[in-house]
Design an enzyme around this catalytic site. Structure first.
Site, PDB file in Angstrom:
ATOM      1  N   LYS A 106       5.385  -2.136   8.208  1.00 52.38           N
ATOM      2  CA  LYS A 106       6.463  -1.434   7.524  1.00 52.38           C
ATOM      3  C   LYS A 106       7.716  -2.311   7.579  1.00 52.38           C
ATOM      4  CE  LYS A 106       7.136   2.996   7.691  1.00 52.38           C
ATOM      5  NZ  LYS A 106       7.419   4.383   8.118  1.00 52.38           N
ATOM      6  N   ASP A 141      10.517  15.077  11.003  1.00 50.63           N
ATOM      7  CA  ASP A 141      10.090  14.937   9.605  1.00 50.63           C
ATOM      8  C   ASP A 141       8.586  15.230   9.492  1.00 50.63           C
ATOM      9  OD1 ASP A 141      10.445  14.515   6.913  1.00 50.63           O
ATOM     10  OD2 ASP A 141      10.161  12.344   7.025  1.00 50.63           O
ATOM     11  N   GLY A 161       8.566   3.925   0.284  1.00 49.95           N
ATOM     12  CA  GLY A 161       9.346   5.132   0.516  1.00 49.95           C
ATOM     13  C   GLY A 161      10.818   4.860   0.347  1.00 49.95           C
ATOM     14  N   GLY A 162      11.631   5.844   0.715  1.00 50.91           N
ATOM     15  CA  GLY A 162      13.061   5.689   0.547  1.00 50.91           C
ATOM     16  C   GLY A 162      13.651   4.611   1.433  1.00 50.91           C
ATOM     17  N   MET A 163      13.044   4.391   2.607  1.00 53.67           N
ATOM     18  CA  MET A 163      13.599   3.450   3.568  1.00 53.67           C
ATOM     19  C   MET A 163      12.867   2.128   3.635  1.00 53.67           C
ATOM     20  SD  MET A 163      14.238   5.856   6.845  1.00 53.67           S
ATOM     21  CE  MET A 163      14.419   4.364   7.781  1.00 53.67           C
ATOM     22  N   ALA A 164      11.554   2.156   3.403  1.00 52.65           N
ATOM     23  CA  ALA A 164      10.766   0.970   3.715  1.00 52.65           C
ATOM     24  C   ALA A 164       9.584   0.840   2.769  1.00 52.65           C
ATOM     25  CB  ALA A 164      10.258   1.039   5.164  1.00 52.65           C
ATOM     26  N   ILE A 205       0.812  -1.215   0.000  1.00 54.92           N
ATOM     27  CA  ILE A 205       0.000   0.000   0.000  1.00 54.92           C
ATOM     28  C   ILE A 205       0.845   1.265   0.000  1.00 54.92           C
ATOM     29  CG2 ILE A 205      -1.988  -1.085   1.086  1.00 54.92           C
ATOM     30  CD1 ILE A 205      -1.097   0.055   3.757  1.00 54.92           C
ATOM     31  N   GLY A 206       2.158   1.145   0.123  1.00 55.74           N
ATOM     32  CA  GLY A 206       3.003   2.326   0.103  1.00 55.74           C
ATOM     33  C   GLY A 206       4.467   1.953   0.045  1.00 55.74           C
TER      34      GLY A 206
END
Length: 821
Positions: free
Chosen positions: A46, A140, A26-29, A23-24
């Site tokens: 995550k 963040d 990102g840069g890390m996970a 569902i998503g």
């Protein structure tokens, strides 16, 4: 989506979290929607990307931070339910939010109503206040990290992860563009950040919600970061004039480039917003404009007659205060004035003239007072200087004429011997003999660190905070100390430190647990399963069960599937066969042929290993093309036979199908060994030609065929199994068969007969356990003389089965004794 994420779908983490969909990312996970099997709920998982998994330092920090974040519990913070770390994967299990991000909502709405913006901002600030109070800074904060539920509830995500982003990638690159629009100036410079950085980012989000645009934008992240550090944001009301002035002031105060000029806590900003909500026309008087066009922020003026002050509390020269107020008033005039305006030259000339007059007066005063001092030996008055922030020795050296009365207090903000406060305001004229009360810092108060070993991490944290210390939780693996129990502190127990000191609290994460694959225990003997579990460092929970497929003491079931990845010492439940047979039920289905509609009516008989257990009649005119279904049961393999007989001619008979069933387990499937779909056409009845020779006065009798049917008594179900013999009165055997009366009682039996006149038939039965137990069940007369089969039962002994019931010797003896008595 890469192959790695494709492979994750359907995987079950630790035998508990089943990954449903990505569902998503990102840069890390990567973030997956998952099913928590244990709690029966949907969660978000995550999972760290592989490129971060190789860094031991990163993993250690991530694990410690994840544990700390798990301590947060607030309705506006996404809950963290669980964390998992092993050699193969690192993940965090979070609350699943069925909503959209604030960034998506702003994109849909464009510009938010100020009431909605305030409603969302207060929730974000409350979440941050909860975290800040526990020593956790988000670092963040951005609209992408704020989720919104359909009812308007806000959930702040990704606490603590951003600090690792900053540590692993300290340069502003394309990877940072998602956050650089919200970054604080000190964060952009790479300096230490604290709670006030989060407040700056909240200000940026509030700016974005109210105007529909970000305060700073550019072609590169570096260009945007430089604007955060150097460029004042465009006033909100120039973009959207409907924004209340007080709300504009709140937003710009939160976005001050100097941290000390912002709100110092989330609570302070909430207080101002609450004041604004009570009176949206409120003006806080935070803003004054300097000659270079930049904005300066001070506390709101409570006394209109009080002298203007600068950021340090010093009085401003009258000209400077007037200049600022004139510019502020000019801004107000800009909004109201449409046609006629004053020439901007007049207030400038007035300000210059005012400055000239004041400076002239000051010069004359200096000359006169100097002359008087020379003549009289010096004045006994002086102007009180601003000495807050100076060291005590420096004050005594620079201002020896001050008559100081010193009070001392502990402080974590001021160094030892630094002036914390002065009771006489700076700029006031006082006599040199006046006692000046000042407060000097003793520095932070010294406290002793207690021994917190063997306490829970929550208790230790509360006790340290009560002492004014800042606990930092560090999780480490330890075989000897239970999970979430304190091992030691650094500085060590009984050390004396200053209040405000950071104290590392080392907390046990339990024994280092490795991940293992679950073996296939099914089919192993329990001894083999125990040995395999011991090799894998798994625990077995043994329960008993029955099976027709496995031998006694073999494993027939396991609650965690083979090849699932679980932690060592996970308990797996295995079901061990107890050797008892299980009566398994199954359903047999046969699709009757569609081309048998004209074949007539048939009697269907069902046999298990040659013993009839069911019969019925079906007219193929209505049953052709339908599904024939019947239930079977047993504890061991058996063969079932379906026989059909045309009711119009019992000689037209045959085996329709043969089915094999192994009855191993509940999933057993019947196997169709043979099925003769063309049998109905082969057994189709064709009526004989009944036309007679008209010239014949004495026609020859025609032989007629038919069947004899007798219904067995229902009270014979417990009488046992019998051999049935069907014969004519001459002793010619027509048919024999065996029937278990537990299945056959109450059902009909039949046999085929033929003839031209009257004939008598007998049905004899014999108990299969004792051939001496025999007798005639029925005598039937059949009349064929008129071309039909007419049945007349001469005798029928319905109690014969119970009279011929087999009784063992032991039971018979007991019965005899009872009779003798």
């Amino acid at each position: 989506m890469d192959n790695n994420t494709d492979n994750m779908i359907g995987r079950r983490l630790d035998g508990r979290y089943e990954l449903l969909e990505l569902i998503g990312t990102g840069g890390m996970a990567d973030i997956y929607k998952a099913k928590d099997i244990t709690e029966d709920r949907i969660v978000a998982v995550k999972i760290l990307k592989n490129e971060f998994a190789g860094s031991e330092d990163f993993l250690r920090r991530f694990r410690n931070e994840s544990k700390a974040i798990a301590l947060l519990s607030h309705p506006n913070i996404v809950k963290i339910y669980d964390v998992g770390f092993n050699e193969q994967i690192q993940y965090i299990v979070m609350e699943y939010i069925d909503g959209i991000s604030l960034a998506e909502y702003i994109k849909l709405q464009g510009v938010l109503k100020w009431k909605d913006a305030v409603y969302f901002t207060i929730q974000i600030l409350r979440a941050l206040q909860h975290a800040h109070d526990r020593g956790i800074v988000h670092r963040d904060i951005k609209s992408q990290n704020v989720m919104m539920l359909p009812d308007g509830t806000i959930k702040v995500m990704d606490f603590g992860i951003a600090r690792f982003n900053r540590e692993t990638d300290k340069t502003l690159s394309e990877k940072a563009i998602g956050s650089v629009h919200y970054i604080s100036p000190e964060q952009a410079r790479g300096e230490m950040t604290d709670e006030k950085s989060d407040i700056y980012s909240v200000g940026v989000m509030l700016y974005e919600m109210l105007t529909g645009q970000k305060p700073f934008d550019g072609e590169t992240p570096v260009a945007i970061a430089l604007q955060h550090m150097q460029t004042p944001p465009k006033p909100l009301r120039e973009i959207n004039s409907s924004i209340p002035e007080g709300l504009e002031e709140i937003t710009l105060k939160a976005m001050q480039k100097e941290p000390s000029m912002r709100y110092q806590t989330a609570g302070e900003m909430i207080n101002d917003i609450e004041e604004f909500k009570k009176d949206p026309s409120i003006v806080f008087e935070y803003k004054y404009f300097s000659t270079d066009g930049s904005t300066k922020y001070f506390d709101k003026v409570s006394d209109p007659n009080a002298p203007d002050q600068n950021a340090n509390g010093d009085e401003l020269p009258e000209s400077e205060g007037e200049e600022d107020n004139d510019l502020y008033d000019e801004d107000e005039d800009d909004e109201d004035e449409v046609e006629e305006r004053r020439s901007p030259l007049l207030p400038i000339l007035f300000a210059v003239a005012s400055v000239f007059v004041i400076m002239t007066a000051w010069l004359i005063f200096t000359i006169v007072s100097g002359n008087l001092g020379t003549e009289s030996g010096g004045s006994d008055e002086m102007t009180m200087p601003n000495i807050v922030g100076m060291m005590l020795d420096d004050v005594k050296t620079k201002y020896p004429e001050l008559n100081l009365d010193i009070d001392r207090q502990y402080s974590t903000e001021y160094k030892e011997n630094e002036v914390m406060d002065q009771k006489t305001p700076a700029g006031r004229t006082i006599k040199k003999s006046t006692i000046v009360n000042i407060v000097i810092s003793n520095g932070p108060q010294k406290v002793e660190i207690d021994d917190y070993s063997n306490l829970t991490v929550q208790d230790a944290q509360i006790k340290l905070e009560k002492k004014g210390l800042k606990p930092k939780i560090v999780y480490v693996n330890n075989d000897d100390v239970a999970k979430d129990i304190v091992i030691k502190t650094e500085p060590a127990a009984h050390s004396e430190v200053s209040q405000g000191t950071l104290v590392k609290v080392y907390v046990s994460n339990g024994k280092l647990v490795k991940a293992v694959n679950v073996p296939k225990f099914i089919g192993m003997t329990i001894e083999e399963a125990r040995e395999e579990a011991e090799k894998k460092n798994l625990k077995l929970k043994e329960v008993a069960g029955s099976s027709n497929e496995y031998e006694k003491d073999q494993v027939i079931k396991q609650n965690i599937a083979e090849n699932s990845v679980v932690n060592e010492e996970t308990e797996i439940e295995v079901t061990v066969c107890d050797g008892k047979a299980v009566n398994i039920k199954a359903e047999v289905s046969l699709n009757l042929p569609t081309d048998a509609t004209d074949t007539g009516t048939f009697k269907f008989e069902y046999f298990k290993d040659g013993v009839s257990f069911k019969e019925e009649e079906r007219d193929m005119a209505v049953n052709s093309g339908k599904t024939l279904t019947f239930e079977v049961s047993g504890t061991e393999p058996a063969t079932f036979t379906v026989k059909i007989t045309n009711v119009n001619d019992t000689s037209l008979s045959g085996v329709l199908a043969e089915i094999s069933v192994d009855f191993k387990n509940e999933d057993t499937e019947p196997e169709i060994v043979s099925y003769d779909e063309g049998l109905f056409k082969k057994l189709k009845y064709v009526a004989p030609d009944t036309s007679k020779d008209e010239s014949s006065s004495n026609p020859e009798p025609t032989e007629v065929s038919g069947s004899v049917t007798v219904t067995l008594p229902t009270n014979a179900a417990q009488s046992g199994t019998f051999n049935f013999t069907y014969m004519d009165s001459d002793g010619n055997v027509i048919k024999t068969e065996t029937k278990d009366m537990s299945l056959a009682a109450g059902k009909p039996v039949s046999f085929d007969v033929s003839g031209k006149d009257k004939r008598t038939y007998l049905i004899k039965i014999t108990n299969v356990k004792d051939e001496a137990l025999t007798g005639t069940l029925a005598e039937i007369e059949i009349d064929f003389s008129d071309g039909t089969v007419k049945q007349n039962i001469i005798s029928y002994d319905q109690n014969l089965f119970n009279n011929l019931k087999f009784i063992s010797n032991e039971a018979s003896g007991e019965h005899s004794e009872e009779t003798d008595e």
